[in-house]
Design a protein around this motif. Sequence first.
Motif, PDB file in Angstrom:
ATOM      1  N   LEU A 154       0.841  -1.191   0.000  1.00 14.87           N
ATOM      2  CA  LEU A 154       0.000   0.000   0.000  1.00 14.87           C
ATOM      3  C   LEU A 154       0.882   1.247   0.000  1.00 14.87           C
ATOM      4  CD1 LEU A 154      -2.633  -0.981   2.739  1.00 14.87           C
ATOM      5  CD2 LEU A 154      -3.020  -0.890   0.272  1.00 14.87           C
ATOM      6  N   THR A 155       0.496   2.230  -0.783  1.00  8.84           N
ATOM      7  CA  THR A 155       1.162   3.526  -0.691  1.00  8.84           C
ATOM      8  C   THR A 155       0.595   4.273   0.502  1.00  8.84           C
ATOM      9  OG1 THR A 155      -0.480   4.625  -2.078  1.00  8.84           O
ATOM     10  CG2 THR A 155       1.403   3.602  -3.198  1.00  8.84           C
ATOM     11  N   GLN A 156       1.297   5.312   0.933  1.00  9.59           N
ATOM     12  CA  GLN A 156       0.760   6.145   2.005  1.00  9.59           C
ATOM     13  C   GLN A 156      -0.575   6.754   1.597  1.00  9.59           C
ATOM     14  OE1 GLN A 156       3.862   8.988   2.910  1.00  9.59           O
ATOM     15  NE2 GLN A 156       4.888   7.616   4.364  1.00  9.59           N
ATOM     16  N   GLN A 157      -0.687   7.156   0.343  1.00 10.78           N
ATOM     17  CA  GLN A 157      -1.925   7.759  -0.138  1.00 10.78           C
ATOM     18  C   GLN A 157      -3.083   6.766  -0.081  1.00 10.78           C
ATOM     19  OE1 GLN A 157      -2.561  10.995  -1.074  1.00 10.78           O
ATOM     20  NE2 GLN A 157      -4.690  10.304  -1.151  1.00 10.78           N
ATOM     21  N   LYS A 158      -2.843   5.520  -0.516  1.00 12.88           N
ATOM     22  CA  LYS A 158      -3.903   4.513  -0.519  1.00 12.88           C
ATOM     23  C   LYS A 158      -4.348   4.179   0.897  1.00 12.88           C
ATOM     24  CE  LYS A 158      -6.760   1.558  -2.256  1.00 12.88           C
ATOM     25  NZ  LYS A 158      -7.963   2.041  -2.979  1.00 12.88           N
ATOM     26  N   LEU A 159      -3.384   4.026   1.821  1.00 14.34           N
ATOM     27  CA  LEU A 159      -3.747   3.740   3.208  1.00 14.34           C
ATOM     28  C   LEU A 159      -4.541   4.901   3.796  1.00 14.34           C
ATOM     29  CD1 LEU A 159      -3.674   2.035   5.757  1.00 14.34           C
ATOM     30  CD2 LEU A 159      -1.406   2.977   6.262  1.00 14.34           C
ATOM     31  N   ALA A 160      -4.135   6.125   3.476  1.00 10.75           N
ATOM     32  CA  ALA A 160      -4.856   7.295   3.969  1.00 10.75           C
ATOM     33  C   ALA A 160      -6.305   7.289   3.485  1.00 10.75           C
ATOM     34  CB  ALA A 160      -4.152   8.571   3.510  1.00 10.75           C
ATOM     35  N   GLU A 161      -6.517   6.934   2.233  1.00  9.91           N
ATOM     36  CA  GLU A 161      -7.878   6.874   1.694  1.00  9.91           C
ATOM     37  C   GLU A 161      -8.708   5.815   2.408  1.00  9.91           C
ATOM     38  OE1 GLU A 161      -7.363   6.160  -2.445  1.00  9.91           O
ATOM     39  OE2 GLU A 161      -6.539   8.160  -2.865  1.00  9.91           O
ATOM     40  N   ALA A 174      -0.776  12.960   6.972  1.00 10.74           N
ATOM     41  CA  ALA A 174      -0.916  12.428   8.329  1.00 10.74           C
ATOM     42  C   ALA A 174      -0.197  11.091   8.465  1.00 10.74           C
ATOM     43  CB  ALA A 174      -2.393  12.283   8.680  1.00 10.74           C
ATOM     44  N   VAL A 175      -0.341  10.246   7.440  1.00 13.95           N
ATOM     45  CA  VAL A 175       0.354   8.952   7.456  1.00 13.95           C
ATOM     46  C   VAL A 175       1.872   9.173   7.458  1.00 13.95           C
ATOM     47  CG1 VAL A 175       0.726   6.771   6.239  1.00 13.95           C
ATOM     48  CG2 VAL A 175      -1.562   7.798   6.280  1.00 13.95           C
ATOM     49  N   ALA A 176       2.335  10.091   6.625  1.00 15.40           N
ATOM     50  CA  ALA A 176       3.778  10.368   6.544  1.00 15.40           C
ATOM     51  C   ALA A 176       4.325  10.856   7.875  1.00 15.40           C
ATOM     52  CB  ALA A 176       4.035  11.397   5.444  1.00 15.40           C
ATOM     53  N   ILE A 189       3.193  10.220  10.901  1.00 11.18           N
ATOM     54  CA  ILE A 189       3.250   9.116  11.864  1.00 11.18           C
ATOM     55  C   ILE A 189       4.435   8.209  11.549  1.00 11.18           C
ATOM     56  CG2 ILE A 189       2.075   7.031  12.677  1.00 11.18           C
ATOM     57  CD1 ILE A 189      -0.568   8.514  12.263  1.00 11.18           C
ATOM     58  N   GLU A 190       4.665   7.935  10.258  1.00 14.64           N
ATOM     59  CA  GLU A 190       5.745   7.029   9.879  1.00 14.64           C
ATOM     60  C   GLU A 190       7.120   7.648  10.091  1.00 14.64           C
ATOM     61  OE1 GLU A 190       5.255   5.295   6.032  1.00 14.64           O
ATOM     62  OE2 GLU A 190       3.530   4.097   6.665  1.00 14.64           O
ATOM     63  N   ARG A 191       7.197   8.976  10.197  1.00 11.10           N
ATOM     64  CA  ARG A 191       8.472   9.598  10.533  1.00 11.10           C
ATOM     65  C   ARG A 191       8.807   9.388  12.001  1.00 11.10           C
ATOM     66  NH1 ARG A 191       6.906  14.033   7.091  1.00 11.10           N
ATOM     67  NH2 ARG A 191       6.299  15.287   8.901  1.00 11.10           N
ATOM     68  N   GLY A 192       7.796   9.223  12.828  1.00 10.00           N
ATOM     69  CA  GLY A 192       8.024   8.943  14.246  1.00 10.00           C
ATOM     70  C   GLY A 192       8.588  10.100  15.033  1.00 10.00           C
ATOM     71  N   ASP A 193       8.369  11.343  14.551  1.00  8.14           N
ATOM     72  CA  ASP A 193       8.975  12.475  15.256  1.00  8.14           C
ATOM     73  C   ASP A 193       8.141  12.975  16.423  1.00  8.14           C
ATOM     74  OD1 ASP A 193       6.976  13.450  13.685  1.00  8.14           O
ATOM     75  OD2 ASP A 193       8.203  14.878  12.561  1.00  8.14           O
ATOM     76  N   ARG A 194       6.884  12.508  16.528  1.00  9.18           N
ATOM     77  CA  ARG A 194       6.071  12.849  17.693  1.00  9.18           C
ATOM     78  C   ARG A 194       5.022  11.765  17.897  1.00  9.18           C
ATOM     79  NH1 ARG A 194       3.133  18.371  16.253  1.00  9.18           N
ATOM     80  NH2 ARG A 194       5.307  18.896  15.816  1.00  9.18           N
ATOM     81  N   LEU A 195       4.536  11.659  19.125  1.00  7.71           N
ATOM     82  CA  LEU A 195       3.553  10.629  19.439  1.00  7.71           C
ATOM     83  C   LEU A 195       2.218  10.982  18.778  1.00  7.71           C
ATOM     84  CD1 LEU A 195       3.183   8.022  21.086  1.00  7.71           C
ATOM     85  CD2 LEU A 195       2.340   9.420  22.963  1.00  7.71           C
ATOM     86  N   PRO A 196       1.668  10.111  17.904  1.00 13.29           N
ATOM     87  CA  PRO A 196       0.420  10.421  17.203  1.00 13.29           C
ATOM     88  C   PRO A 196      -0.802  10.200  18.084  1.00 13.29           C
ATOM     89  CG  PRO A 196       1.171   8.245  16.578  1.00 13.29           C
ATOM     90  CD  PRO A 196       2.229   8.819  17.499  1.00 13.29           C
ATOM     91  N   ARG A 197      -1.945  10.716  17.617  1.00 16.23           N
ATOM     92  CA  ARG A 197      -3.212  10.481  18.318  1.00 16.23           C
ATOM     93  C   ARG A 197      -3.605   9.020  18.125  1.00 16.23           C
ATOM     94  NH1 ARG A 197      -7.173  12.548  15.992  1.00 16.23           N
ATOM     95  NH2 ARG A 197      -6.171  13.243  14.068  1.00 16.23           N
ATOM     96  N   LEU A 198      -3.918   8.342  19.232  1.00 15.04           N
ATOM     97  CA  LEU A 198      -4.190   6.906  19.163  1.00 15.04           C
ATOM     98  C   LEU A 198      -5.441   6.562  18.351  1.00 15.04           C
ATOM     99  CD1 LEU A 198      -3.137   5.645  22.705  1.00 15.04           C
ATOM    100  CD2 LEU A 198      -1.886   5.549  20.554  1.00 15.04           C
ATOM    101  N   PRO A 199      -6.530   7.365  18.388  1.00 13.43           N
ATOM    102  CA  PRO A 199      -7.677   7.032  17.538  1.00 13.43           C
ATOM    103  C   PRO A 199      -7.303   6.966  16.060  1.00 13.43           C
ATOM    104  CG  PRO A 199      -8.340   8.599  19.213  1.00 13.43           C
ATOM    105  CD  PRO A 199      -6.847   8.491  19.301  1.00 13.43           C
ATOM    106  N   LEU A 200      -6.427   7.868  15.613  1.00 14.28           N
ATOM    107  CA  LEU A 200      -5.995   7.839  14.222  1.00 14.28           C
ATOM    108  C   LEU A 200      -5.146   6.603  13.952  1.00 14.28           C
ATOM    109  CD1 LEU A 200      -5.656   8.982  11.411  1.00 14.28           C
ATOM    110  CD2 LEU A 200      -3.847  10.486  12.291  1.00 14.28           C
ATOM    111  N   VAL A 201      -4.265   6.263  14.884  1.00 13.10           N
ATOM    112  CA  VAL A 201      -3.446   5.056  14.725  1.00 13.10           C
ATOM    113  C   VAL A 201      -4.341   3.830  14.634  1.00 13.10           C
ATOM    114  CG1 VAL A 201      -1.722   3.575  15.830  1.00 13.10           C
ATOM    115  CG2 VAL A 201      -1.459   6.066  15.898  1.00 13.10           C
ATOM    116  N   ASP A 202      -5.369   3.770  15.481  1.00 12.41           N
ATOM    117  CA  ASP A 202      -6.315   2.646  15.440  1.00 12.41           C
ATOM    118  C   ASP A 202      -6.989   2.538  14.081  1.00 12.41           C
ATOM    119  OD1 ASP A 202      -5.863   1.683  17.976  1.00 12.41           O
ATOM    120  OD2 ASP A 202      -7.454   2.859  18.908  1.00 12.41           O
ATOM    121  N   ARG A 203      -7.400   3.674  13.507  1.00 10.81           N
ATOM    122  CA  ARG A 203      -8.066   3.661  12.197  1.00 10.81           C
ATOM    123  C   ARG A 203      -7.134   3.165  11.099  1.00 10.81           C
ATOM    124  NH1 ARG A 203      -9.823   9.143  12.562  1.00 10.81           N
ATOM    125  NH2 ARG A 203      -9.148   9.458  10.402  1.00 10.81           N
TER     126      ARG A 203
END
Length: 238
Positions: A23-30, A38-40, A42-56
């Motif tokens: 999956l591309t980042q764009q496809k996963l985002a869709e 937003a996907v990019a 999170i994947e950079r890991g430079d800050r702790l993301p919102r968990l509801p978004l991670v769950d989705r």
Amino acid sequence: MSESHLANQIATALRRERETRYLTQQKLAELAGTTQGAVARIERGDRLPRLPLVDRLFAAMDLQLAVTVEPLDAQLDARMAELAARPLAERIGDLGLDRILDRLGDLPQVLTGATAAALQGAPVPVDAVEIAVRWRDSARFTAWLRAAYGQRWHDRWGEFGGVPVEPEEPGAHRWLTRYGELRAVMCDELPETVEVRHGDRGYRVVPLVAVELTDPGAAGLLHRYRTRAHSAATDRTH
């Protein structure tokens, strides 16, 4: 566990699962109803993301995030135990050290940090070759980095590239080159060294006692290993 460590673990897991499914980042985002940006982030890991978004995002791949517990730094302890059980020559070979040193040629430098500790027999993890370089040799070092297609670590983005390679410019002294990852301690004068030999090659390294005094990260690894080794030896005598 620090926020940065948790953010990096989430980033690694998300990127691994996404790429496994091609999956591309764009496809996963869709699929998750968010944006590629937003996907990019999170994947950079430079800050702790919102968990509801991670769950989705994980749910979009038919996965769910699970929480486990383990002893603090259990993976690090296991890694050091694994290294201690392997021959030193084999561990040195895994570093790709000779390749980088041969390419550095006559650039004045000495080995330091965890790299120096490993060459002196300490079973500490080494994820990059660490050298000390004088500031007055910075121009030569920069020329070498450019010739080696060096990319500098970008602290904010959590990846290599996008910042000037020159050591004088702000940023971590950490580069990815065509010969492997390299970290540098820039100094006015090269520290005192000792020579250690492995096979038919000699290496100029900062002595362990100096490494422990000047490199908190390597010192922490050495202290942790010695503490656990002493504890294991004590257990065997009882």
